[in-house]
Design a protein around this motif. Sequence first.
Motif, PDB file in Angstrom:
ATOM      1  N   HIS A  90     -29.976  12.446  10.433  1.00 26.67           N
ATOM      2  CA  HIS A  90     -29.924  11.374  11.421  1.00 26.67           C
ATOM      3  C   HIS A  90     -31.053  11.521  12.438  1.00 26.67           C
ATOM      4  N   ASN A 103     -30.027   3.494  10.135  1.00 29.75           N
ATOM      5  CA  ASN A 103     -30.636   4.303  11.198  1.00 29.75           C
ATOM      6  C   ASN A 103     -30.773   3.477  12.481  1.00 29.75           C
ATOM      7  N   ASP A 110     -33.617   8.534  12.538  1.00 30.96           N
ATOM      8  CA  ASP A 110     -33.537   7.717  13.747  1.00 30.96           C
ATOM      9  C   ASP A 110     -34.840   7.703  14.532  1.00 30.96           C
TER      10      ASP A 110
END
Length: 686
Positions: free
Chosen positions: A377, A400, A381
């Motif tokens: 993540h 994301n 992200d």
Amino acid sequence: MKSSIFKKSPSLVASILLALLLAMGIWLIFAYAAKERGRDLQQWQVYLGLIADSRYDAVDKWLEGQSGALRELSENGSLQLYLMQLSSREQQSQNGVEPAQLSYIRNLLFATAERTGFVAKSNLDSIRANLPSQADVGLMLLDQDGKLLLATAGARLDPVLANQAAKVLKSKQPAVQDLYLGASNQPIIGFLMPVFPLQVAKGDAKPIAVLVGVKRADEVLYPLLTRQIRTTQTDETLLVRREGDTAVYLSPLSDNSAPLKKRLSLDSPGLAAAFAIKHPGEFGQLRDYRGVEVLVTSRAFAQTPWVLVQKVDAKEALKESDAHQRFLLTGFMLAMLFIAAALVAAWRHGSSLRERHTAAQLRQKSHELKAQSALLHTITDNIEDFIYIVDKDQQFAYANKTLTAAWGLTPKDFIGKTLSSVLGPNVAQTIWTLADGALSENTPKQAAERLELRKGASGIYHSVAIPLQTGLQNSKNALVVSHDITALQADQARHELLMRQLLTTLMRAVDLHDPFTANHSSKTTQVALAIGKGMNLEKADLETLEMAANLANVGKLFVAKEVLTKTDSLTDEEQQALQKHVQYSVEILSGMEFPGPVLETIAQKQEYIDGSGYPKGLNGEHMLLTAKILGVANAFVAMLNARAYREGMGVEEVLDQLLSESKSRYDRQVVAALFNVAENHPEWIS
């Protein structure tokens, strides 16, 4: 023993296999990126080579023109006769009266200077040999002892020219005084031509005089290096020469260095000028006199020790290539990371079922997966690309922050929602078609489409869908990575426009080289495409035919202009030289990659179906259909238009001749298609 180790340590085996898989994947990714970079460099090599050839040709023709002007004057019969008479006189003048021969020679010298540009100003005044001159431009006439007889206003016989003139008198050969700084501290170049007695063989006679022409390089030579339209911001054409172990820059530089002032060692690591001098004609990526990385190629002159250097900043040239490589590396590395994570998760889940302490191990592995998920993540992200996972029900399993923020939502808001409810039916249908194809065929799929992946704003996105198989529910999901290539598409469009402009420039160069075939390539392309469409050729074949017709005559640039424009019948040697234009065309274009058999079509355009053509004497069974069409179109346009040695023919006369030769030279089906097309193009008659 090895099998027992594998049974006791399956995790070790799995780790080794995963490491090997990752290593192989990374190697393949970088190998593919290197191949793409190599193709981009090859395109720039062709582009820089075309510019270098054009500017080399301009400078070489200028040098030949200056020597030719002096040669014409030195072979003037009146000049030779009067110089012989003057050299035989004991006294040049009596009672201050100048001999008539000298007056005539002065007028001839000044008229030639004004006609050929060897003047500093339009108003020419004669000066005596013992009077000082004020500039470095003009024509001078020296006697057989190297003494100045006559000079135009502004000409100056300095020690450099005097020394070169003495060498010419001794060697009996013309010479070029290389660039040097004159009295005005400006770069000048000199041209020296011996004058021989009238009606005496040059090999048996000594020169009776020397013609010396001087011009300033900044007025006539350097403009030839910058005269053409620039298609990039940092391209630069230079002249350099070798002096001992140094490279001397002869022309002005972009860092405002004056000509002949900058000198750099030939041993300087990666110096572009040193590479050009040592390897003329080759292509490389080095550093220029500013220390800036550049792409460079070069051409060496035969008449002078100069080397023409054509370069462009690598940062500008490879800007698009660098962006493309970053995208490739990012996309494929992320895909590998997700696949590796899925494999690790599946293996750990499977192994946990075989362990006694299932619950404890599941908690431990759950903790590890959470850590990996957090890492993934964190990575996804902070990437500008849109990364999301879609399940078989067209619902988001992951998105994301880049994607969710574009719609003013959070990642949790996406989970469980359908594509259509968030992105709209049109975008959802496009994405699901790509993802479903990847899941159905169990292979990655990719496409470039205009999508509205940002709320209220659309763009062109390159999307890659990769099938993922989870270990828990044994269900398939599709990982989709969408990269915004709107700017890249625009850059590619500009690049294609640049290549078409280069193609147009190349065709224009052929037209200028052979004025009797002006617009021949464009007309041939028009006729060939019309025939191809009439024969229902596929789109790929039509594209091959168009490219081949446009480039077929580029080899004529290397055929002597005197052969192309000769009004009499060509000799066998001249005919062979003309036929070599096909070979030249193939050699020039062999370094470029074409989507179809463009080179083969060009190589066969002069072949005949009975095997009597050239260069290989192929018959119809071994010829491409595109080559047969190009051959008919080329012959049709050539016979319609006038040439140096004949008038143009009428359309009906040309069609009749092509039909009569359809059994020996041209394909009958192609000729028949031309008949049908010609009926719908009455404008061809004009």
